[in-house]
Design a protein around this motif. Structure first.
Motif, PDB file in Angstrom:
ATOM      1  N   VAL A 132       3.750   7.277   2.707  1.00 60.17           N
ATOM      2  CA  VAL A 132       3.021   6.325   3.543  1.00 60.17           C
ATOM      3  C   VAL A 132       3.595   6.375   4.946  1.00 60.17           C
ATOM      4  CG1 VAL A 132       2.302   3.923   3.858  1.00 60.17           C
ATOM      5  CG2 VAL A 132       2.661   4.812   1.550  1.00 60.17           C
ATOM      6  N   HIS A 133       2.723   6.473   5.932  1.00 54.36           N
ATOM      7  CA  HIS A 133       3.118   6.429   7.343  1.00 54.36           C
ATOM      8  C   HIS A 133       2.649   5.102   7.913  1.00 54.36           C
ATOM      9  CE1 HIS A 133       3.017   8.491  11.588  1.00 54.36           C
ATOM     10  NE2 HIS A 133       3.863   7.482  11.497  1.00 54.36           N
ATOM     11  N   TYR A 134       3.610   4.225   8.244  1.00 58.93           N
ATOM     12  CA  TYR A 134       3.282   2.889   8.734  1.00 58.93           C
ATOM     13  C   TYR A 134       3.201   2.869  10.263  1.00 58.93           C
ATOM     14  CZ  TYR A 134       4.284   1.140   4.042  1.00 58.93           C
ATOM     15  OH  TYR A 134       4.257   0.906   2.697  1.00 58.93           O
ATOM     16  N   PRO A 135       2.358   1.996  10.821  1.00 55.94           N
ATOM     17  CA  PRO A 135       2.190   1.976  12.286  1.00 55.94           C
ATOM     18  C   PRO A 135       3.278   1.217  13.030  1.00 55.94           C
ATOM     19  CG  PRO A 135       0.669   0.435  11.253  1.00 55.94           C
ATOM     20  CD  PRO A 135       1.355   1.176  10.134  1.00 55.94           C
ATOM     21  N   THR A 136       4.015   0.308  12.381  1.00 53.88           N
ATOM     22  CA  THR A 136       5.043  -0.476  13.059  1.00 53.88           C
ATOM     23  C   THR A 136       6.355  -0.382  12.286  1.00 53.88           C
ATOM     24  OG1 THR A 136       4.829  -2.607  11.909  1.00 53.88           O
ATOM     25  CG2 THR A 136       3.199  -2.120  13.624  1.00 53.88           C
ATOM     26  N   VAL A 137       7.431  -0.824  12.917  1.00 57.80           N
ATOM     27  CA  VAL A 137       8.744  -0.764  12.269  1.00 57.80           C
ATOM     28  C   VAL A 137       8.830  -1.697  11.073  1.00 57.80           C
ATOM     29  CG1 VAL A 137       9.924  -0.047  14.375  1.00 57.80           C
ATOM     30  CG2 VAL A 137       9.696  -2.484  13.856  1.00 57.80           C
ATOM     31  N   ASP A 138       7.910  -2.684  10.995  1.00 60.29           N
ATOM     32  CA  ASP A 138       7.896  -3.621   9.869  1.00 60.29           C
ATOM     33  C   ASP A 138       6.862  -3.258   8.818  1.00 60.29           C
ATOM     34  OD1 ASP A 138       9.907  -5.289  10.986  1.00 60.29           O
ATOM     35  OD2 ASP A 138       8.402  -6.137  12.340  1.00 60.29           O
ATOM     36  N   GLY A 139       6.120  -2.166   9.043  1.00 62.05           N
ATOM     37  CA  GLY A 139       5.099  -1.766   8.087  1.00 62.05           C
ATOM     38  C   GLY A 139       3.712  -1.859   8.673  1.00 62.05           C
ATOM     39  N   GLN A 187      -4.331  -2.801  10.734  1.00 64.20           N
ATOM     40  CA  GLN A 187      -4.127  -1.428  10.261  1.00 64.20           C
ATOM     41  C   GLN A 187      -2.941  -1.392   9.307  1.00 64.20           C
ATOM     42  OE1 GLN A 187      -3.008   1.492  13.244  1.00 64.20           O
ATOM     43  NE2 GLN A 187      -4.200   3.072  12.196  1.00 64.20           N
ATOM     44  N   ARG A 188      -3.170  -1.009   8.067  1.00 66.89           N
ATOM     45  CA  ARG A 188      -2.115  -1.042   7.057  1.00 66.89           C
ATOM     46  C   ARG A 188      -1.228   0.189   7.129  1.00 66.89           C
ATOM     47  NH1 ARG A 188      -4.747  -1.916   1.405  1.00 66.89           N
ATOM     48  NH2 ARG A 188      -2.532  -1.870   0.834  1.00 66.89           N
ATOM     49  N   PHE A 189      -1.837   1.350   7.385  1.00 63.61           N
ATOM     50  CA  PHE A 189      -1.054   2.573   7.461  1.00 63.61           C
ATOM     51  C   PHE A 189      -1.813   3.626   8.246  1.00 63.61           C
ATOM     52  CE2 PHE A 189      -2.953   2.039   3.198  1.00 63.61           C
ATOM     53  CZ  PHE A 189      -3.967   2.984   3.266  1.00 63.61           C
ATOM     54  N   LEU A 190      -1.071   4.628   8.732  1.00 65.14           N
ATOM     55  CA  LEU A 190      -1.651   5.744   9.457  1.00 65.14           C
ATOM     56  C   LEU A 190      -1.989   6.897   8.522  1.00 65.14           C
ATOM     57  CD1 LEU A 190       0.787   5.764  12.522  1.00 65.14           C
ATOM     58  CD2 LEU A 190      -1.461   4.670  12.344  1.00 65.14           C
ATOM     59  N   ASP A 191      -1.273   7.003   7.420  1.00 67.38           N
ATOM     60  CA  ASP A 191      -1.533   8.027   6.422  1.00 67.38           C
ATOM     61  C   ASP A 191      -0.987   7.522   5.097  1.00 67.38           C
ATOM     62  OD1 ASP A 191      -2.370  10.338   5.248  1.00 67.38           O
ATOM     63  OD2 ASP A 191      -0.976  11.677   6.276  1.00 67.38           O
ATOM     64  N   ASN A 192      -1.670   7.852   4.019  1.00 71.80           N
ATOM     65  CA  ASN A 192      -1.255   7.375   2.706  1.00 71.80           C
ATOM     66  C   ASN A 192      -1.732   8.385   1.676  1.00 71.80           C
ATOM     67  OD1 ASN A 192      -0.450   5.900   0.478  1.00 71.80           O
ATOM     68  ND2 ASN A 192      -2.202   4.498   0.545  1.00 71.80           N
ATOM     69  N   VAL A 193      -0.809   9.148   1.095  1.00 66.95           N
ATOM     70  CA  VAL A 193      -1.193  10.192   0.143  1.00 66.95           C
ATOM     71  C   VAL A 193      -0.300  10.139  -1.083  1.00 66.95           C
ATOM     72  CG1 VAL A 193      -2.181  11.760   1.844  1.00 66.95           C
ATOM     73  CG2 VAL A 193       0.257  11.872   1.333  1.00 66.95           C
TER      74      VAL A 193
END
Length: 586
Positions: free
Chosen positions: A238-245, A252-258
């Protein structure tokens, strides 16, 4: 424990303002607090520690003392012997300290083969604790199970998987494995047919009825789709957009999720591809030019991913948990179920000849299975992964990884931070200190970020042995760039206060004061020992020693002839120093 050691511990606690991982204090004026049992269990199950009764943390570690200290010490010994399982045998003493009596117990860590230690009155699942930070935390039933499994070699990777057969194995991976085994281990495999070779490699094992099925380790290493049988034995990225997730403002929950599935060689390949897709590049100075490199060195990422996949806990209790890779703007975290196995501790990670494999069969197979699309095998040299990871980060001028071992999980965190970037290098250069080693520059950079260093963390960050690390840290203290808190095993190092204040303002360093003139003025026409110079100057002993060494080399001071054969050298101004004083300031 000596009285002087106790005094150093208390001084260190007062400086830090809180307990530390291996020290616990309790007020205990008249009797033992019930929470002592939790601390005894926690120290025995973690790294050992020192329990001090008669200090009050709430009032800045004031010495409140213990009434009837001898009785309290005897009660503590009785608790350790009769109420803890297995019984503990700590070293317990009564110390006179600041006019009161303190009871001090030194509790050793238990061997892995007899953990966990627990309070008998609560039982093993409710009375087992571990030390986390400066507190005691009760172990979960899964964590208790993890400690129990360390009493022997886990065999979960050899477990038969019902309903499987050789048809569940990837033919290409099997062919690669057998081809390599017949070359690397000809005595054991060169004359065997495929089925017999796979049995010898324990990829195929017999189930309870005598049928030949695939082992769990064999399925994870060579299976066409292991997740058909174990859906969660995969890796999530999971790639999160902020330092807190997640970004709560934009939603926006995530930038990428695989979800990465397949056998371990495929998961390694696909995870690295996902990381490349989400990483940016940065420029670093290499020699006389600049070079674009990934945010994180791929070698370090590869080792962390492989370690997480092959060393994860495979027991039935953890098969619902996957390996996790989480990317944040400021860090990358790789986490796997199950803490470190065997005698290895976080402090030992990266040391040569220190290795322990939870899934020994799985690792042995993967040493001969390449990552698809390449020639490198998944596991190359057992025990070298952490050293390779740290070396790759050091060469990329990045901060060392942070390792966390929590019994139920193990994690590696890579800070997205160029440790010796242009700004930090400019700050170090502004200090005007000549002769600093590369590793000392690393120490200053870490301290500038607000970290405290001890010998072990410095060794890990700079790749030094213990003696060199100690000498270099002492040299930084002598240069008045670093201050030392505590002593012996509780020694910590921090950036000098003047430098801390300066980094918060202009961002540059402050040149260290030249102490030559100050020490020459104190010497005057007389003769003084180093201890007398320390007392009169207010400088630290390492600083005075350093300046005396420099001034002797420059011919400004000399040792008196009559003290040459004495263990206490006395110093005086040289004739050159007097002449320079008449001609102008030194």
């Amino acid at each position: 424990m000596l009285d002087s050691e106790l005094a150093e511990i208390v001084e260190n606690l007062r400086v830090l303002g809180a307990d530390v991982a291996d020290i616990e204090v309790k007020r205990a004026e008249r009797k033992l607090p019930a929470s002592v049992r939790e601390t005894l269990s926690a120290f025995a199950n973690t790294r050992g520690g020192v329990l001090i009764l008669g200090l009050d943390e709430a009032t800045g570690f004031a010495a409140t003392g213990v009434q009837e200290a001898a009785k309290v010490a005897a009660d503590l010994a009785s608790w350790c012997s009769t109420e803890m399982e297995p019984p503990l045998r700590p070293l317990i003493n009564v110390h006179s300290f600041e006019g009161v009596d303190l009871v001090v117990a030194e509790i050793a860590e238990l061997e892995a083969a007899i953990k966990p230690c627990f309070y008998r009155g609560a039982g093993i699942t409710q009375g087992s604790y571990v030390r986390v930070g400066d507190g005691d935390r009760k172990l979960s039933s899964y964590e208790v199970q993890m400690l129990l499994t360390k009493r022997g070699q886990p065999r979960d990777d050899l477990e038969p998987v019902p309903g499987t057969s050789v048809q569940d194995l990837d033919r290409r991976l099997v062919a690669e494995l057998l081809a390599r085994l017949r070359v690397s281990r000809p005595y054991a495999f060169s004359e065997l047919d495929e089925t017999t070779a796979l049995r010898r490699a324990r990829v195929l094992v017999q189930d309870g009825s005598g049928e030949l099925v695939v082992s769990l380790g064999g399925l994870l290493a060579l299976g066409t789709y292991p997740q058909e049988h174990f859906p969660q034995l995969m890796l999530s990225f999971v790639h999160y957009p902020t330092v807190d997730g997640a970004d709560v403002v934009s939603g926006q929950r995530f930038l990428d999720n695989v979800m990465l599935e397949g056998p371990i060689p495929v998961i390694v390949r696909d995870t690295l591809a996902a990381l490349r897709r989400n990483m940016s590049r940065r420029a670093v100075v290499i020699g006389a030019g600049r070079q674009d490199v990934w945010e994180y060195p791929e070698t370090a990422l590869r080792e962390a991913i492989v370690n997480a996949l092959v060393h994860r806990d495979l027991s039935s209790a953890s098969r619902g948990a996957q390996v996790q890779v989480e990317m944040y703007p400021d860090r990358l975290v790789v986490r796997n179920p199950g803490g470190l196995y065997g005698p290895v501790t976080v402090d030992q990670l990266g040391d040569e000849a220190v290795s322990s494999a939870r899934n020994s069969m799985l690792i042995q197979v993967l040493e001969d299975v390449p990552v698809p699309g390449g020639t490198r095998t998944v596991c190359e040299n057992r025990g070298s992964g952490i050293r390779t990871m740290v070396k790759a980060l050091r060469e990329a001028r990045m901060s060392a990884p942070e390792f966390v071992d929590r019994i139920s999980y193990f994690s590696v965190t890579f800070p997205n931070h160029t440790l010796l970037g242009d700004e930090v290098v400019a700050w170090i250069n502004s200090l005007g200190e000549h002769g600093l080693s590369d590793s000392q520059c690393v120490a200053l950079a870490l301290l500038r970020d607000g970290k405290l260093l001890d010998n072990q963390t410095y060794r890990a960050a700079a790749g030094l042995d213990s003696q060199v690390a100690r000498a270099e840290l002492r040299d930084l203290v002598a240069r008045e760039l670093v201050v030392q808190h505590g002593g012996r095993r509780w020694t910590r190092y921090a950036l000098a206060p003047a430098l801390v204040a300066n980094t918060r303002t202009a961002g540059l360093g402050a040149r260290r004061a030249d102490r030559r003139e100050q020490l020459l003025d104190i010497l005057g026409d007389g003769q003084l020992s180093r201890a007398e110079l320390v007392e009169r100057s207010g400088l630290t002993a390492p600083a005075v020693t350093r300046w005396l060494r420099l001034m002797r080399k420059e011919g400004l001071v000399e040792v008196t002839e009559e003290s040459i054969r004495s263990p206490h050298l006395r110093y005086r101004r040289s004739r050159q120093a007097f002449m320079e004083e008449r001609e102008g300031p030194v």
